[in-house]
Design a protein around this motif. Structure first.
Motif, short mmCIF file in Angstrom:
data_model
loop_
_atom_site.label_atom_id
_atom_site.label_comp_id
_atom_site.label_asym_id
_atom_site.label_seq_id
_atom_site.Cartn_x
_atom_site.Cartn_y
_atom_site.Cartn_z
N THR A 168 0.84 -1.20 0.00
CA THR A 168 0.00 0.00 0.00
C THR A 168 0.87 1.25 0.00
O THR A 168 0.54 2.26 -0.64
CB THR A 168 -0.96 0.00 1.21
N ALA A 169 2.01 1.21 0.69
CA ALA A 169 2.95 2.34 0.73
C ALA A 169 3.76 2.43 -0.56
O ALA A 169 4.57 3.34 -0.72
CB ALA A 169 3.88 2.21 1.93
N GLU A 170 3.54 1.49 -1.47
CA GLU A 170 4.14 1.45 -2.80
C GLU A 170 5.59 0.98 -2.83
O GLU A 170 6.34 1.28 -3.77
CB GLU A 170 3.94 2.77 -3.53
N TYR A 171 6.00 0.23 -1.81
CA TYR A 171 7.30 -0.43 -1.90
C TYR A 171 7.27 -1.37 -3.10
O TYR A 171 6.21 -1.88 -3.50
CB TYR A 171 7.58 -1.25 -0.64
N ASP A 172 8.44 -1.64 -3.65
CA ASP A 172 8.54 -2.51 -4.82
C ASP A 172 8.58 -3.99 -4.44
O ASP A 172 8.50 -4.85 -5.30
CB ASP A 172 9.78 -2.14 -5.64
N GLY A 173 8.70 -4.26 -3.17
CA GLY A 173 8.71 -5.63 -2.67
C GLY A 173 8.98 -5.63 -1.18
O GLY A 173 9.24 -4.58 -0.59
N SER A 174 8.93 -6.82 -0.60
CA SER A 174 9.26 -6.98 0.82
C SER A 174 10.19 -8.16 0.97
O SER A 174 10.08 -9.16 0.26
CB SER A 174 7.99 -7.24 1.65
N GLU A 175 11.13 -8.02 1.88
CA GLU A 175 12.07 -9.07 2.24
C GLU A 175 11.74 -9.48 3.66
O GLU A 175 11.52 -8.61 4.51
CB GLU A 175 13.50 -8.56 2.13
N LEU A 176 11.69 -10.77 3.92
CA LEU A 176 11.42 -11.24 5.28
C LEU A 176 12.74 -11.54 5.97
O LEU A 176 13.50 -12.38 5.51
CB LEU A 176 10.54 -12.49 5.26
N HIS A 177 13.01 -10.84 7.05
CA HIS A 177 14.23 -11.05 7.83
C HIS A 177 14.00 -12.30 8.69
O HIS A 177 13.06 -12.34 9.46
CB HIS A 177 14.47 -9.82 8.70
N GLY A 178 14.84 -13.25 8.57
CA GLY A 178 14.70 -14.48 9.33
C GLY A 178 15.55 -14.46 10.59
O GLY A 178 16.55 -15.17 10.68
N ALA A 179 15.18 -13.63 11.55
CA ALA A 179 15.93 -13.54 12.80
C ALA A 179 16.04 -14.92 13.42
O ALA A 179 15.04 -15.59 13.59
CB ALA A 179 15.27 -12.57 13.76
N PRO A 180 17.28 -15.37 13.73
CA PRO A 180 17.45 -16.71 14.30
C PRO A 180 17.00 -16.81 15.75
O PRO A 180 16.93 -15.88 16.44
CB PRO A 180 18.93 -16.97 14.18
#
Length: 180
Positions: A168-180
């Motif tokens: 909605t904020a118009e980012y071109d994508g999202s990356e999921l941070h996989g915090a261990p």
């Protein structure tokens, strides 16, 4: 060596347009996520943060991945001045950031996080770090509370909702941070 020299020399390929899935980028240079601590105390994007990312966009990078953006406040915070997208009220400030970066022809991807067992208890406003298993973070040596299945599903839902807000904020994508 100037960028113009690199574009025609042995680094030429780095400056060619490319694709990340269906996302077309102007070159293969990607700014990796790094903490700035420039967000507001409540998690909004600040003008200083917009200026920080705009300077990188002006420099010729093709894609920027933002610093960690919390999907579950306060349980998933990494620290103070942490970007947040856990509620709709954060969309407007993120959109300002995206629009400024896009002015320079640069793509921008939000990095979404729930810090889990890596949370410092002092940052959690009285809550205890959580994780799928009761295994302490080797750096903090704090035993997290083990999540149940419903809580895990709730965190998954929060990632999805934050990704929708990022879109909605118009980012071109999202990356999921996989915090261990």
């Amino acid at each position: 060596m100037e960028i113009s020299e690199k574009k025609s020399g042995r680094y030429k390929k780095m400056f060619e347009a490319a694709s990340i899935g269906t996302l077309k980028v102007k070159n293969r240079l990607i700014m990796a996520p790094m903490g700035t601590r420039l967000a507001s105390e409540t998690g909004e994007v600040t003008q200083r943060q917009i200026e920080y990312y705009a300077e990188r966009a002006k420099g010729g990078i093709g894609t920027i991945i933002t610093e960690v953006t919390c999907v579950d406040h306060p349980q998933g915070l990494t620290g103070s001045k942490n970007l947040c997208l856990h509620a709709n009220g954060f969309i407007a400030s993120h959109n300002e950031l995206v629009e400024e970066v896009h002015v320079w022809g640069v793509k921008i991807i939000s990095q979404l996080v729930h810090v889990g067992r890596q949370a410092k208890p002092a940052n959690l406003k009285g809550m205890h770090p959580v994780a799928p298993s009761p295994i302490p973070c080797k750096f903090l040596n704090v035993m997290p509370r083990e999540l149940n299945i419903n809580e895990i599903e709730d965190i998954v839902r929060k990632f999805i909702e934050a990704a929708v807000r990022a879109k909605t904020a118009e980012y071109d994508g999202s990356e999921l941070h996989g915090a261990p």
